[in-house]
Design a protein around this motif. Structure first.
Motif, mmCIF file in Angstrom:
data_model
loop_
_atom_site.group_PDB
_atom_site.id
_atom_site.type_symbol
_atom_site.label_atom_id
_atom_site.label_comp_id
_atom_site.label_asym_id
_atom_site.label_seq_id
_atom_site.Cartn_x
_atom_site.Cartn_y
_atom_site.Cartn_z
ATOM 1 N N PRO A 203 23.598 23.610 -19.483
ATOM 2 C CA PRO A 203 23.685 23.273 -20.918
ATOM 3 C C PRO A 203 22.342 23.247 -21.648
ATOM 4 O O PRO A 203 22.319 23.089 -22.861
ATOM 5 C CB PRO A 203 24.302 21.860 -20.898
ATOM 6 C CG PRO A 203 24.083 21.323 -19.532
ATOM 7 C CD PRO A 203 23.862 22.472 -18.601
ATOM 8 N N PHE A 204 21.231 23.404 -20.931
ATOM 9 C CA PHE A 204 19.924 23.285 -21.586
ATOM 10 C C PHE A 204 19.236 24.645 -21.761
ATOM 11 O O PHE A 204 18.031 24.716 -21.934
ATOM 12 C CB PHE A 204 19.013 22.341 -20.771
ATOM 13 C CG PHE A 204 19.662 21.006 -20.532
ATOM 14 C CD1 PHE A 204 19.642 20.022 -21.513
ATOM 15 C CD2 PHE A 204 20.338 20.753 -19.344
ATOM 16 C CE1 PHE A 204 20.270 18.804 -21.302
ATOM 17 C CE2 PHE A 204 20.975 19.537 -19.126
ATOM 18 C CZ PHE A 204 20.943 18.554 -20.108
ATOM 19 N N LYS A 230 4.556 19.358 -23.440
ATOM 20 C CA LYS A 230 3.670 18.658 -24.374
ATOM 21 C C LYS A 230 4.358 18.399 -25.706
ATOM 22 O O LYS A 230 4.192 17.349 -26.313
ATOM 23 C CB LYS A 230 2.416 19.509 -24.629
ATOM 24 C CG LYS A 230 1.225 19.067 -23.810
ATOM 25 C CD LYS A 230 -0.025 19.708 -24.358
ATOM 26 C CE LYS A 230 -1.147 19.490 -23.350
ATOM 27 N NZ LYS A 230 -2.224 20.442 -23.525
ATOM 28 N N ALA A 231 5.129 19.380 -26.136
ATOM 29 C CA ALA A 231 5.783 19.273 -27.444
ATOM 30 C C ALA A 231 6.699 18.053 -27.528
ATOM 31 O O ALA A 231 6.985 17.555 -28.616
ATOM 32 C CB ALA A 231 6.585 20.547 -27.718
ATOM 33 N N ILE A 232 7.164 17.579 -26.379
ATOM 34 C CA ILE A 232 8.033 16.390 -26.402
ATOM 35 C C ILE A 232 7.323 15.187 -25.750
ATOM 36 O O ILE A 232 7.955 14.208 -25.359
ATOM 37 C CB ILE A 232 9.412 16.657 -25.726
ATOM 38 C CG1 ILE A 232 9.232 17.217 -24.295
ATOM 39 C CG2 ILE A 232 10.268 17.573 -26.570
ATOM 40 C CD1 ILE A 232 10.524 17.211 -23.477
ATOM 41 N N ASP A 251 14.345 19.571 -26.481
ATOM 42 C CA ASP A 251 13.835 19.125 -27.774
ATOM 43 C C ASP A 251 13.513 17.632 -27.784
ATOM 44 O O ASP A 251 13.095 17.088 -28.795
ATOM 45 C CB ASP A 251 14.830 19.479 -28.893
ATOM 46 C CG ASP A 251 16.208 18.908 -28.611
ATOM 47 O OD1 ASP A 251 16.344 18.120 -27.646
ATOM 48 O OD2 ASP A 251 17.152 19.250 -29.341
ATOM 49 N N SER A 252 13.743 16.981 -26.656
ATOM 50 C CA SER A 252 13.452 15.544 -26.591
ATOM 51 C C SER A 252 13.310 15.118 -25.132
ATOM 52 O O SER A 252 13.787 15.814 -24.221
ATOM 53 C CB SER A 252 14.604 14.744 -27.224
ATOM 54 O OG SER A 252 15.774 14.912 -26.448
ATOM 55 N N THR A 253 12.670 13.955 -24.965
ATOM 56 C CA THR A 253 12.547 13.380 -23.631
ATOM 57 C C THR A 253 13.934 13.142 -23.048
ATOM 58 O O THR A 253 14.187 13.375 -21.865
ATOM 59 C CB THR A 253 11.800 12.027 -23.740
ATOM 60 O OG1 THR A 253 10.475 12.326 -24.160
ATOM 61 C CG2 THR A 253 11.746 11.289 -22.433
ATOM 62 N N GLU A 254 14.823 12.718 -23.922
ATOM 63 C CA GLU A 254 16.181 12.396 -23.466
ATOM 64 C C GLU A 254 16.871 13.636 -22.858
ATOM 65 O O GLU A 254 17.502 13.553 -21.798
ATOM 66 C CB GLU A 254 16.986 11.885 -24.658
ATOM 67 C CG GLU A 254 18.237 11.186 -24.245
ATOM 68 C CD GLU A 254 19.200 10.982 -25.413
ATOM 69 O OE1 GLU A 254 18.927 11.461 -26.535
ATOM 70 O OE2 GLU A 254 20.236 10.352 -25.169
ATOM 71 N N SER A 255 16.730 14.774 -23.529
ATOM 72 C CA SER A 255 17.408 15.964 -22.983
ATOM 73 C C SER A 255 16.762 16.384 -21.660
ATOM 74 O O SER A 255 17.461 16.805 -20.725
ATOM 75 C CB SER A 255 17.445 17.116 -24.000
ATOM 76 O OG SER A 255 16.154 17.547 -24.291
ATOM 77 N N LEU A 256 15.441 16.247 -21.560
ATOM 78 C CA LEU A 256 14.781 16.568 -20.282
ATOM 79 C C LEU A 256 15.294 15.646 -19.176
ATOM 80 O O LEU A 256 15.636 16.104 -18.072
ATOM 81 C CB LEU A 256 13.257 16.424 -20.434
ATOM 82 C CG LEU A 256 12.453 16.500 -19.128
ATOM 83 C CD1 LEU A 256 12.596 17.870 -18.464
ATOM 84 C CD2 LEU A 256 10.970 16.203 -19.376
ATOM 85 N N MET A 262 20.910 15.579 -13.834
ATOM 86 C CA MET A 262 21.928 16.492 -13.276
ATOM 87 C C MET A 262 21.480 17.022 -11.918
ATOM 88 O O MET A 262 22.268 17.125 -10.969
ATOM 89 C CB MET A 262 22.160 17.675 -14.226
ATOM 90 C CG MET A 262 23.154 17.365 -15.328
ATOM 91 S SD MET A 262 23.384 18.784 -16.431
ATOM 92 C CE MET A 262 24.392 19.863 -15.409
ATOM 93 N N LEU A 263 20.193 17.371 -11.836
ATOM 94 C CA LEU A 263 19.679 17.894 -10.558
ATOM 95 C C LEU A 263 19.586 16.775 -9.520
ATOM 96 O O LEU A 263 19.919 16.975 -8.352
ATOM 97 C CB LEU A 263 18.321 18.571 -10.771
ATOM 98 C CG LEU A 263 18.396 19.852 -11.624
ATOM 99 C CD1 LEU A 263 17.007 20.382 -11.961
ATOM 100 C CD2 LEU A 263 19.210 20.935 -10.916
ATOM 101 N N ASP A 264 19.179 15.586 -9.953
ATOM 102 C CA ASP A 264 19.145 14.435 -9.022
ATOM 103 C C ASP A 264 20.519 14.227 -8.391
ATOM 104 O O ASP A 264 20.655 14.026 -7.192
ATOM 105 C CB ASP A 264 18.783 13.137 -9.773
ATOM 106 C CG ASP A 264 17.301 13.055 -10.101
ATOM 107 O OD1 ASP A 264 16.511 13.761 -9.459
ATOM 108 O OD2 ASP A 264 16.948 12.274 -11.009
#
Ligand code: SF4
Ligand code: SF4
Length: 274
Positions: A203-204, A230-232, A251-256, A262-264
């Motif tokens: 989804p990302f 860096k951008a986020i 686009d945000s720390t939250e999405s990262l 998900m991988l965890d």
């Protein structure tokens, strides 16, 4: 036909990856996925249409060349300099996997591959970087768990992503992976299959639908962009290689963090199991 052991002795890297079962094969180096719409539905429809048309052809040079010229692709190919061969189609008794329509096996023993863009020698002799460079165990596992040509061919050339995935497992195990660690455990087979499926349902992804085709040749004409952490206000993720190779953008720390989570979750399937 699928004497894999015999084939393993004849290919670079010792694990044959190209045509491995009645329904699992790869056509990535023939440019299979370098089409405007590489979704399962669109690509399967293209393969069916093309194969049906090819089967009606008289087997002579003019007819085959004319067929190649007339193969129209809908939409723009992601990589202009990566040839999509018009002779990649469906092969086998029930046409259940991709393969070369010009191969002697489908043409009463006559090899028509010389009529292709790359020429017969290249078609016979080429082996992609995954064949040469992926560790044997990883390749043997992928060959065992793959369920169909579409996802298998999409994934098998993703050398960096696959290396990062299996190395993460090894880091968690604290030792090198053995084939039996995965193929002897249904939960682990499922884990690898779920990882493979991320390639189509991630989804990302920077642009939904884009980035399915992988340009894996050594000339590196095209490469995937780095993720701008860096951008986020973030530092590179511990899953950076996997995230980059999945074509991610955040686009945000939250999405990262969601992506990492998900991988965890996927890797947590290993817990207490091996
Ligand atoms: S991309 Fe690699 S695995 Fe796929 S058909 Fe070509 S050589 Fe074989
Ligand atoms: S002619 Fe060569 S490039 Fe085309 S499908 Fe056959 S093997 Fe692949």
């Amino acid at each position: 036909m699928f004497n894999l052991e015999k084939m393993d002795n004849q290919v670079p890297g010792d694990v044959y990856l190209c045509q491995i079962s009645e329904s699992v094969s790869c056509g990535a180096c023939c440019g299979l996925y370098n089409v405007g719409d590489a979704s399962r539905k669109a690509l399967t429809a293209l393969m069916v249409r093309r194969t049906e048309a090819f089967l009606k052809l008289p087997r002579n040079m003019d007819a085959i060349l004319d067929f190649g010229r007339k193969q129209k692709l809908v939409g723009k190919s992601p990589f202009r300099k990566f040839h999509h061969c018009p002779y990649i189609g469906l092969v086998g008794e029930s046409r259940s996997r991709v393969g070369c329509l010009l191969h002697p096996l489908g043409n009463n023993g006559v090899d028509f591959r010389g009529l292709s863009f790359y020429g017969g020698l290249a078609c016979r002799m080429y082996f992609c970087p995954s064949c040469h460079r992926l560790p044997r165990t990883y390749k043997a596992i992928l060959r065992e768990v793959a369920e169909d040509w579409y996802l298998y061919g999409l994934l098998i050339t993703e050398r960096e992503m696959l290396n990062a995935f299996f190395q993460e497992i090894e880091a968690r195990l604290g030792r090198l992976l053995k084939k039996a660690d995965i193929v002897g455990n249904p939960r682990h087979i499922e884990m690898v299959r779920k990882f493979m499926a991320l390639k189509v349902n991630w989804p990302f992804r920077r642009r939904p639908g884009a980035g399915l085709c992988n340009y894996f040749f050594e000339d590196r004409l095209y490469s995937r962009p780095r993720i701008s952490y860096k951008a986020i206000g973030e530092t590179p993720s511990r899953y950076d290689t996997i995230l980059r190779e999945l074509g991610s953008s955040f686009d945000s720390t939250e999405s990262l963090h969601k992506a990492e989570h998900m991988l965890d979750r996927l890797f947590s399937r290993l817990k207490d199991e091996i």
